[in-house]
Scaffold this motif. Structure first.
Motif, PDB file in Angstrom:
ATOM      1  N   ALA A  45     -40.744  -1.090 -34.169  1.00  0.00           N
ATOM      2  CA  ALA A  45     -40.863  -0.977 -32.885  1.00  0.00           C
ATOM      3  C   ALA A  45     -42.364  -1.083 -32.516  1.00  0.00           C
ATOM      4  CB  ALA A  45     -39.987  -0.037 -32.127  1.00  0.00           C
ATOM      5  N   LEU A  46     -43.022  -0.498 -33.119  1.00  0.00           N
ATOM      6  CA  LEU A  46     -44.447  -0.334 -32.813  1.00  0.00           C
ATOM      7  C   LEU A  46     -45.376  -1.556 -32.840  1.00  0.00           C
ATOM      8  CD1 LEU A  46     -44.994   3.258 -34.263  1.00  0.00           C
ATOM      9  CD2 LEU A  46     -45.525   2.587 -31.605  1.00  0.00           C
ATOM     10  N   GLY A  47     -44.627  -2.374 -34.042  1.00  0.00           N
ATOM     11  CA  GLY A  47     -45.175  -3.837 -34.242  1.00  0.00           C
ATOM     12  C   GLY A  47     -44.920  -4.563 -33.119  1.00  0.00           C
ATOM     13  N   PHE A  48     -43.925  -4.765 -32.786  1.00  0.00           N
ATOM     14  CA  PHE A  48     -43.249  -5.599 -31.809  1.00  0.00           C
ATOM     15  C   PHE A  48     -43.986  -5.027 -30.433  1.00  0.00           C
ATOM     16  CE2 PHE A  48     -40.030  -6.781 -28.461  1.00  0.00           C
ATOM     17  CZ  PHE A  48     -40.259  -8.027 -28.779  1.00  0.00           C
ATOM     18  N   PHE A  78     -36.059   5.893 -29.520  1.00  0.00           N
ATOM     19  CA  PHE A  78     -37.687   5.257 -30.074  1.00  0.00           C
ATOM     20  C   PHE A  78     -37.917   4.040 -29.951  1.00  0.00           C
ATOM     21  CE2 PHE A  78     -36.033   8.690 -33.096  1.00  0.00           C
ATOM     22  CZ  PHE A  78     -36.813   9.812 -32.545  1.00  0.00           C
ATOM     23  N   SER A  79     -37.204   3.174 -30.058  1.00  0.00           N
ATOM     24  CA  SER A  79     -37.567   1.606 -29.814  1.00  0.00           C
ATOM     25  C   SER A  79     -37.465   1.504 -28.435  1.00  0.00           C
ATOM     26  CB  SER A  79     -36.134   0.921 -30.626  1.00  0.00           C
ATOM     27  OG  SER A  79     -36.370   0.872 -32.055  1.00  0.00           O
ATOM     28  N   ALA A  80     -36.644   1.999 -27.584  1.00  0.00           N
ATOM     29  CA  ALA A  80     -36.395   1.718 -26.335  1.00  0.00           C
ATOM     30  C   ALA A  80     -37.600   2.346 -25.489  1.00  0.00           C
ATOM     31  CB  ALA A  80     -35.207   2.547 -25.449  1.00  0.00           C
ATOM     32  N   THR A  81     -38.323   3.407 -25.897  1.00  0.00           N
ATOM     33  CA  THR A  81     -39.384   3.849 -25.410  1.00  0.00           C
ATOM     34  C   THR A  81     -40.600   3.213 -25.483  1.00  0.00           C
ATOM     35  OG1 THR A  81     -38.371   6.261 -25.426  1.00  0.00           O
ATOM     36  CG2 THR A  81     -40.810   5.987 -25.198  1.00  0.00           C
ATOM     37  N   VAL A  82     -41.002   2.798 -27.148  1.00  0.00           N
ATOM     38  CA  VAL A  82     -42.105   2.338 -27.430  1.00  0.00           C
ATOM     39  C   VAL A  82     -41.913   0.780 -26.711  1.00  0.00           C
ATOM     40  CG1 VAL A  82     -43.327   1.444 -29.526  1.00  0.00           C
ATOM     41  CG2 VAL A  82     -42.301   3.479 -29.211  1.00  0.00           C
ATOM     42  N   VAL A  83     -40.825  -0.136 -26.857  1.00  0.00           N
ATOM     43  CA  VAL A  83     -40.898  -1.319 -26.521  1.00  0.00           C
ATOM     44  C   VAL A  83     -40.864  -1.644 -24.873  1.00  0.00           C
ATOM     45  CG1 VAL A  83     -39.583  -3.655 -26.843  1.00  0.00           C
ATOM     46  CG2 VAL A  83     -40.010  -1.982 -28.588  1.00  0.00           C
ATOM     47  N   LEU A  84     -39.919  -0.923 -24.042  1.00  0.00           N
ATOM     48  CA  LEU A  84     -39.255  -0.972 -22.896  1.00  0.00           C
ATOM     49  C   LEU A  84     -40.226  -0.468 -21.801  1.00  0.00           C
ATOM     50  CD1 LEU A  84     -35.506  -0.608 -23.000  1.00  0.00           C
ATOM     51  CD2 LEU A  84     -36.962  -2.942 -23.368  1.00  0.00           C
ATOM     52  N   VAL A  85     -40.735   0.825 -22.014  1.00  0.00           N
ATOM     53  CA  VAL A  85     -41.611   1.494 -21.011  1.00  0.00           C
ATOM     54  C   VAL A  85     -42.840   0.633 -20.670  1.00  0.00           C
ATOM     55  CG1 VAL A  85     -43.204   3.292 -20.562  1.00  0.00           C
ATOM     56  CG2 VAL A  85     -40.908   3.799 -21.587  1.00  0.00           C
ATOM     57  N   ASN A 110     -47.036  -4.095 -30.120  1.00  0.00           N
ATOM     58  CA  ASN A 110     -48.447  -4.654 -30.201  1.00  0.00           C
ATOM     59  C   ASN A 110     -48.329  -6.161 -29.871  1.00  0.00           C
ATOM     60  OD1 ASN A 110     -49.607  -2.147 -31.068  1.00  0.00           O
ATOM     61  ND2 ASN A 110     -49.373  -2.571 -32.903  1.00  0.00           N
ATOM     62  N   TYR A 111     -47.223  -6.840 -30.328  1.00  0.00           N
ATOM     63  CA  TYR A 111     -47.305  -8.198 -30.220  1.00  0.00           C
ATOM     64  C   TYR A 111     -47.052  -8.455 -28.520  1.00  0.00           C
ATOM     65  CZ  TYR A 111     -44.857 -12.728 -29.133  1.00  0.00           C
ATOM     66  OH  TYR A 111     -44.333 -13.865 -28.642  1.00  0.00           O
ATOM     67  N   LEU A 112     -46.197  -7.640 -27.865  1.00  0.00           N
ATOM     68  CA  LEU A 112     -46.091  -7.522 -26.446  1.00  0.00           C
ATOM     69  C   LEU A 112     -47.386  -7.612 -25.753  1.00  0.00           C
ATOM     70  CD1 LEU A 112     -42.610  -5.797 -25.789  1.00  0.00           C
ATOM     71  CD2 LEU A 112     -42.891  -8.345 -25.917  1.00  0.00           C
ATOM     72  N   VAL A 113     -48.242  -6.534 -26.219  1.00  0.00           N
ATOM     73  CA  VAL A 113     -49.397  -6.549 -25.370  1.00  0.00           C
ATOM     74  C   VAL A 113     -50.502  -7.743 -25.762  1.00  0.00           C
ATOM     75  CG1 VAL A 113     -51.568  -5.077 -25.244  1.00  0.00           C
ATOM     76  CG2 VAL A 113     -49.171  -3.866 -25.610  1.00  0.00           C
TER      77      VAL A 113
END
Length: 321
Positions: A178-181, A226-233, A183-186
């Motif tokens: 999720a953290l890697g994804f 965890f994934s929802a917080t890191v990716v969606l927020v 970084n890609y979004l940013v």
């Protein structure tokens, strides 16, 4: 005939004594072999050839289970089985499934199901080891998990850690992806593009809140916290600011929707955890969860469309400060 009776009794006694000695020697041999195998995990961990370990591990695990048939109360073997099945399922099944998921979904699903079966087998061995000193431990664990774990002696900590590893390892892996994804979004400026698209397609704050609730409900069914917080927020915060939504109000909407999604049949994640933890069929868990889902759904609607329920008390406290 009567003269031979004492000799027959002596012969029978001798045979019985030899049989007992043979059983004792057999159990002693199994115990010694089991102790040696139980302590061989360091050799596997230190090996620098993963393919060799992949090929050798199944034989070692089946040998451990074969010895457990003879000596089901061998603590070292039970711990080795719990560790071994957990590590094999994670290293050689779960990771392989994640690597090929995009190319071959059917094979990935087969590997994930096999990994789940091995995780359950590891759990059973771990619980059997914990129950050696406390035969009522499994029942106590289900009735009062916190109290049961608090009473575990330090010598049982490795077995408890093996049990916890079944969940923690998977959570850490998910969080890393999720953290890697994120970084890609940013890097790809996805949040800014999402703001432009949504503000162009939706011009009503009310419609945005409805769409946000549906989106977060679907996310709660499919993603862990965890994934929802890191990716969606990072995606929804700029959107909510564009529609003038208080960040505190948004945070509470986010949490209550995810919690509702985790309990929503048929794919809510917490439902599967509950079925796994309490060893109940999913249909039974679905029926038990429906009343709670109804209450949570009402709460989500109230929090979403009556913002003062979320922001009133914090605003009052800030005013007093």
């Amino acid at each position: 005939m009567q003269q031979n009776a004492p000799s027959i009794r002596k012969l029978a006694l001798a045979v019985f004594t030899l049989a007992l000695a043979g059983c004792s020697l057999h159990h002693l041999a199994v115990d010694n072999i089991g102790s040696a195998i139980a302590g061989s995990g360091a050799a596997f961990a230190a090996d620098d050839d993963p393919e060799l370990i992949r090929a050798a591990a199944p034989f070692s695990l089946k040998l451990i289970e074969s010895l457990l048939v003879e000596r089901p109360g061998h603590a070292g073997l039970l711990l080795a089985a719990a560790r071994g099945f957990t590590q094999y399922a994670y290293a050689f099944l779960q990771q392989d499934a994640e690597e090929i998921e995009e190319r071959d979904l059917a094979e990935a699903s087969r590997l994930e199901e096999r990994a789940r079966r091995l995780y359950r087998r590891a759990r059973d061995h771990g619980l059997a080891g914990l129950a050696l000193r406390r035969p009522d431990f499994v029942r106590q664990l289900r009735a009062d998990p916190r109290g049961a774990l608090a009473a575990i002696p330090l010598s049982d900590v490795p077995r408890v850690m093996a049990e916890c590893g079944l969940l923690i390892g998977g959570v850490l892996l998910i969080l890393g992806v999720a953290l890697g994804f994120n970084n890609y979004l940013v890097d790809a400026r996805i949040p800014e593009r999402a703001v432009d698209w949504v503000t162009g397609a939706i011009d009503s704050r009310l419609m945005f809140l409805i769409a946000l609730n549906l989106f977060l409900l679907a996310a709660g069914c499919l993603l862990d916290i965890f994934s929802a917080t890191v990716v969606l927020v990072p995606l929804i915060v700029p959107l909510s600011m564009a529609f003038g939504i208080d960040p505190l109000h948004l945070g509470i909407i986010f949490l209550v929707n995810l919690e509702l999604g985790y309990l929503t049949p048929p794919v809510g994640m917490n439902l599967f955890f509950a079925a796994y933890r309490f060893e109940q069929p999913l249909t039974e868990v679905f029926r038990a969860a429906l009343p709670v889902v109804g209450v949570l759904a009402i709460g989500v609607l109230l929090v979403t469309f009556l913002p003062w329920l979320a922001t009133g008390l914090p605003g009052l406290l800030r005013g007093q400060a």
